[in-house]
Structure formats: C-alpha cells, structure tokens
Design a protein around this motif. Structure first.
Motif, PDB file in Angstrom:
ATOM      1  N   GLU A 124       0.823  -1.209   0.000  1.00  0.00           N
ATOM      2  CA  GLU A 124       0.000   0.000   0.000  1.00  0.00           C
ATOM      3  C   GLU A 124       0.856   1.257   0.000  1.00  0.00           C
ATOM      4  OE1 GLU A 124      -3.763  -1.979   2.452  1.00  0.00           O
ATOM      5  OE2 GLU A 124      -2.102  -0.999   3.509  1.00  0.00           O
ATOM      6  N   LYS A 125       2.002   1.208   0.677  1.00  0.00           N
ATOM      7  CA  LYS A 125       2.916   2.358   0.638  1.00  0.00           C
ATOM      8  C   LYS A 125       3.377   2.640  -0.783  1.00  0.00           C
ATOM      9  CE  LYS A 125       4.745   1.829   5.336  1.00  0.00           C
ATOM     10  NZ  LYS A 125       5.919   1.454   6.152  1.00  0.00           N
ATOM     11  N   GLY A 126       3.600   1.568  -1.557  1.00  0.00           N
ATOM     12  CA  GLY A 126       3.997   1.748  -2.955  1.00  0.00           C
ATOM     13  C   GLY A 126       2.915   2.451  -3.755  1.00  0.00           C
ATOM     14  N   LEU A 127       1.656   2.089  -3.521  1.00  0.00           N
ATOM     15  CA  LEU A 127       0.544   2.743  -4.214  1.00  0.00           C
ATOM     16  C   LEU A 127       0.474   4.224  -3.840  1.00  0.00           C
ATOM     17  CD1 LEU A 127      -2.284   0.045  -3.834  1.00  0.00           C
ATOM     18  CD2 LEU A 127      -0.762   0.403  -5.780  1.00  0.00           C
ATOM     19  N   ILE A 128       0.599   4.502  -2.553  1.00  0.00           N
ATOM     20  CA  ILE A 128       0.520   5.897  -2.094  1.00  0.00           C
ATOM     21  C   ILE A 128       1.649   6.728  -2.679  1.00  0.00           C
ATOM     22  CG2 ILE A 128       0.571   7.392  -0.062  1.00  0.00           C
ATOM     23  CD1 ILE A 128      -0.615   4.998   1.511  1.00  0.00           C
TER      24      ILE A 128
END
Length: 299
Positions: A124-128
């Motif tokens: 999810e950090k990658g998406l953000i």
C-alpha cells in the motif's frame, strides 16, 4: 493413413480440426475480453462503494464533527466518530453484512496515521507513493498476492483538502487532549494542506473475477460447441444425401458395367458437379455399350 478413410470421415476430421484451431484462438481472445468485462463489473461496483464512502466522510466532516469537536477537549477518550475515515470504515463493515458485498474489503491506508489500524503495509505504501509522485494519477487497479489468495483492488488517493483536518494532524500541541490521551503523540502529525497522505482501497478476492469469467466463458463455449455439433450433423446429412449416396450408386452401376451388365442405369437429375459427373458417366457407359455392340457385329 488418410487415404484409407472414407470421404465422410475425412470431411469430419477436417471440420473438427478447423473447429479445434478456431476454438483455441477464439477462446483465448474471448477469455481476455470476458476477464476485462468481469474486472469492469467489479470495478463499477467498487467505485459506487467508494462514492458512498466519500459521502459518509463528507457527512462526518460537515455535520458530525462540528457537533462533537468541542467535546474532544474535555472527554477522557477521543471520539473516533468525529473522524471521516473511521465513520466510512464502520459504515462499510455494516454494509458487508449484505451478502452481495460480503467479499469486499475497505481500507484507508495511511503513511502516518493516528490510529495504527490504518497504517499502510509495504504494498500500500507503494501505491501511495505513486499517487504522491504523480498528482494527476487518480486511480490504480490491479492484483496483489496474499497468503490466503490474490486480491483485485481499486485505489484512489486521500489528500488533506480541509484546514479542519489539520486541527488533529498538524502538531501534538494543537491536537485535542483526548486524541493525545488515546493515541499518543507519535503518529498522525506533520500533515500539510493538499498533501496526499494515504489511499482509499477497496479490494475483492480475485476468485470473484476469475469465477465470473469462467462462468461466462463456459456458457459461451457451450453455446458455440452446441452450434458446431448441430452444424456438423446438418453438413453430414447434406453430404450423405447430395454426395456420398450418389457416388455409391454410381460405383454400383460402374461395377455392374464392369462385369457386362450394360443395362444398369444411373439416374441423377441434379445439375451440380455430381450431376455433371453422372451425365459424363452415362455417356461413357453408352459409348462402351456401342463399342461392345460394334465389336460383337464384327465377330
């Protein structure tokens, strides 16, 4: 080996070969189309849910929070109901009691949350970070792997759009005392206006997409197979009636003529290729009969 087969068998082998090649090519193309269609169906449903959650967030920000924010300074524990993300999460969990939405999951993953429940994982950090690096990027979709199975997700950025959000997320000194008492001073601070701090993520098991595609593909392929079977049957009936039977009768007459039975007749009234062949065969038989008669007279 094929030269030992009868005409009908050869013709059926040709049709089946063409069908199998066609079904492999069309099946692969159709599977891709149906898979995309299934993804679109799930995405459309998920986008409706995101809009609903955004409505809950807006209602909480504009109507619930103003009524309760003064109590945040005096209550011993923080009133989470004043937080738009909390309200959206709770409403969604209630919505999941509906069987139609029981497989959907909602999360507001955040890089630096107040409530550690909302902390984004590495994926999810990658998406953000992708949303933060490209301000024009408004949506991401795809599949991610979990130990329990793959998930299909739809993600949208969460940005700090209101100054009121910074009352709880600017500095610990400016935050309500009840928030500090409940969550501490270590997380959820340092946010900036218009900064992308997280992502709304709705996900559904990938099996939902796969099963929808599989059912549609099975239905279409069954229909195609049924049409092909009927077509094969009709072509075989036509082949037997228009080609094989006349050829068999012509072969019998030819056999009779070969053993001296020149009175055998072959009647073919059609004007197609079989009719032309029959007419040529009858002329050959007549010529043979005349030659035999002339030979007999000379003897």
């Amino acid at each position: 080996m094929l030269h030992n087969f009868k005409l009908g068998t050869k013709f059926n082998l040709l049709l089946v070969s063409v069908f199998l090649i066609g079904i492999l090519i069309s099946g692969a193309a159709l599977a891709a189309i149906l898979n995309r269609s299934a993804e679109n169906q799930v995405t459309n449903k998920a986008l409706i849910l995101i809009q609903a959650m955004n409505s809950v967030r807006n209602y909480t920000s504009t109507q619930v929070n103003p009524l309760l924010k003064d109590r945040l300074k005096t209550e011993p524990e923080f009133l989470a109901q004043t937080v738009p993300g909390y309200s959206a999460r709770e409403v969604f969990e209630n919505l999941r009691s509906n069987k139609e939405y029981s497989d959907f999951f909602y999360n507001e993953a955040t890089l630096n949350p107040t409530n550690r429940r909302d902390l984004a994982d590495d994926y999810e950090k990658g998406l953000i970070e992708r949303f933060r690096s490209d301000q024009n990027l408004k949506e991401l979709t795809g599949f991610r792997t979990f130990p329990g199975g793959n998930l299909y997700y739809i993600a949208r950025p969460i940005a700090v759009k209101s100054q009121s959000c910074l009352e709880c997320h600017s500095t610990p000194e400016a935050a309500p005392k009840s928030l500090i008492a409940t969550y501490g001073r270590s997380g959820g601070f340092g946010w900036q206006l218009n900064e992308i701090v997280g992502a709304q993520i709705i996900s559904v098991p990938a099996s939902e997409v796969v099963n929808t595609t599989r059912q549609s593909l099975l239905l279409v392929m069954s229909a195609v197979g049924g049409v092909f079977a009927i077509t094969i049957l009709l072509i075989n009936l036509m082949l037997r009636q228009a080609v094989i039977k006349p050829l068999n009768r012509m072969a019998m007459v030819a056999h009779d003529v070969s053993v001296g039975k020149l009175d055998s007749e072959f009647q073919q009234t059609s004007h197609d290729e079989i009719g032309v062949l029959a007419a040529a065969f009858n002329r050959m038989k007549l010529s043979l009969s005349m030659a035999m008669e002339m030979l007999n007279k000379q003897q």
